[in-house]
Scaffold this active site. Structure first.
Site, mmCIF file in Angstrom:
data_model
loop_
_atom_site.group_PDB
_atom_site.id
_atom_site.type_symbol
_atom_site.label_atom_id
_atom_site.label_comp_id
_atom_site.label_asym_id
_atom_site.label_seq_id
_atom_site.Cartn_x
_atom_site.Cartn_y
_atom_site.Cartn_z
ATOM 1 N N LYS A 252 0.839 -1.211 0.000
ATOM 2 C CA LYS A 252 0.000 0.000 0.000
ATOM 3 C C LYS A 252 0.872 1.258 0.000
ATOM 4 C CE LYS A 252 -4.553 -0.878 0.617
ATOM 5 N NZ LYS A 252 -5.483 -0.368 -0.329
ATOM 6 N N ARG A 253 1.932 1.171 0.767
ATOM 7 C CA ARG A 253 2.841 2.307 0.909
ATOM 8 C C ARG A 253 3.367 2.794 -0.453
ATOM 9 N NH1 ARG A 253 8.308 1.807 1.982
ATOM 10 N NH2 ARG A 253 8.039 -0.447 1.990
#
Ligand code: GLU
Length: 475
Positions: A252-253
């Site tokens: 996600k980062r």
């Protein structure tokens, strides 16, 4: 490929919404099927009932619809090998699980949860210790007769290697000793992925299985099952991982969102498809804009890259900006509908003329509103900001504004080209630099220092509104 009828499937588990990397596999599946005139199938692998995420299935459909990956068979359109949802096929798997037991390729396991938990006490990845593998037929019968709960496990060979030719990875060979006697059928009669995937890929006549390399360690189990049933396995292609720019597994980062989130952020399906295509496939310098049809032409399953691909959001931004420029403004207007205020929808002609010039500077559809709002409502203009654009005095800037307004008032040809010509002559006479002259006017009509070309802006605003804005700076 001459005698293989190509059928590919994407088989997501609705335990989450697939992130953009998983969707790359769907795109490759689609391209492969279409390249050979075959079928692209969507199967929902929902055997992990405890981890189902509400609405995940709908979102999976939405992702494919948005990208234009048309399915030939799926739970909604149906098809000759349905149902396409695994929990609607439970009896099929139960029958095959028993067949495996009868042929000695699987066995009943009666180990209690507590016993299994103990095995994993020190190592969560510890393999099953095969405690029930050698129960005698009498012991098994007695336990079954007593109604003891059981699972069915695969009885993998303990020695030797499982070897296969992987379309992407080449020749692979994994030691059987490293594999686990995986559960095939759970206590509740629901199969695990390992059994269901093999049975379905066979019954649905899947010719090629494309999936992420993270499934590699499961493949010996699957191949063992194919062999035990006497079925021809599909061609396997384990597609490399997607990595973030720091080379760690995409998360996600790094922007590993779902395609629907990218859609909401203003990315076009054309750009996303293009981006995903280049994440694992190379063509020219990897920057050409390609339609799905062109990708079908170019795609070659033997040239899927083996090295991990780096997810680079700048590349997606680039492709998106190029696709925005390429699309017709009316088409863009329709796609902008969910991004623009309701009031603008009614002013289609005006919106389209703004799109004509704004699209040159947009990276995503979200960039449209900020670059267009001063056309629809009068901006707050800070006189100080206007004056800051020039080294000349307020008096001199005021004089320049008087020249500009009279030019607009009197011009016979209110077009960007003609205004450009007339204003350039006037600017040269004025002693102001082009930057000073045009930047001060730009700020006066928009309140901003960055806009599409000034003379296009005048024309879109119209004579009256342009004059009103210029005249209101020095009141
Ligand atoms: N259900 C698996 C998944 O969630 C499918 C893996 C495969 O393609 O075999 O990705």
């Amino acid at each position: 490929m001459a005698d293989t009828h190509v059928r590919t499937r994407i088989a997501p588990s609705p335990t989450g919404v697939p992130h953009i990397g998983n969707t790359r596999t769907a795109l490759f599946d689609y391209l492969l099927a279409k390249k050979y005139g075959g079928e692209f199938i969507l199967r929902i692998e929902d055997t992990d009932q405890d981890r189902l995420v509400p609405k995940a299935v709908e979102k999976i459909y939405q992702i494919h619809d948005f990208l234009g990956l048309k399915r030939d068979e799926d739970p909604v359109v149906g098809g000759p090998y349905g149902p396409y949802v695994q929990t609607e096929r439970l009896e099929i798997y139960q029958k095959y699980a028993l067949e495996l037991v009868n042929m000695g390729a699987a066995y009943y396991c009666f180990c209690s949860e507590e016993r299994l938990a103990k095995l994993h006490e020190n190592d969560q990845y510890a393999k099953y210790d095969r405690h029930c593998r050698n129960l005698s037929p009498d012991e098994v019968k007695a336990k079954l007769d007593s109604g003891a709960p059981y699972v069915i496990r695969v009885k993998l060979p303990e020695t030797g290697f499982t070897t296969w030719h992987d379309l992407v990875q080449g020749k692979l060979s994994l030691p059987n000793a490293e594999c686990d006697d995986k559960v095939l059928l759970k206590t509740n009669g629901i199969p695990t992925y390992h059994l269901a995937v093999v049975v379905d890929d066979h019954l649905m006549k899947i010719s090629h299985v494309l999936r992420g390399v993270e499934w590699l360690m499961s493949t010996p189990v699957h191949l063992f099952l194919f062999e035990s049933f006497g079925w021809e396995p599909p061609i396997l292609a384990h597609v490399p991982l997607l990595l973030g720019p720091d080379k760690s597994k995409l998360s996600k980062r790094h922007g590993a969102k779902s395609v629907l989130e990218y859609a909401a952020d203003g990315y076009l399906p054309e750009a996303i498809n293009n981006f995903l295509f280049y994440l694992g496939f190379s063509y020219k310098d990897n920057s050409e804009l390609l339609t799905l049809d062109q990708m079908i032409e170019i795609f070659d399953e033997k040239r899927i890259q083996r090295q991990n691909a780096i997810f680079d959001i700048q590349k997606l931004n680039y492709l998106n900006s190029q696709w925005i420029k390429k699309l017709d403004s009316e088409d863009l207007f329709n796609r902008l509908k969910t991004f623009i205020p309701q009031e603008w929808q009614g002013e289609k002609a005006k919106a389209i003329s703004i799109i004509d010039i704004a699209k040159e500077r947009m990276f995503t559809l979200k960039d449209f509103v900020p670059s267009a709002e001063y056309f629809f409502s009068t901006p707050e203009v800070d006189k100080q900001l206007v004056l800051e654009q020039s080294t000349h005095t307020e008096e001199e800037t005021k004089k320049w504004f008087a020249i500009a307004t009279s030019l607009i008032e009197n011009t016979k040809d209110f077009t960007p080209e003609n205004l450009h010509e007339e204003f350039t002559i006037a600017q040269k006479d004025s002693g102001l630099s082009p930057r000073e002259a045009f930047m001060s006017l730009r700020v006066a009509i928009s309140g901003r220092t960055a806009t599409p070309p000034l003379f296009d802006c005048f024309v879109i605003l119209g004579k009256e509104e342009s004059l009103k804005r210029l005249n209101s700076v020095f009141v």
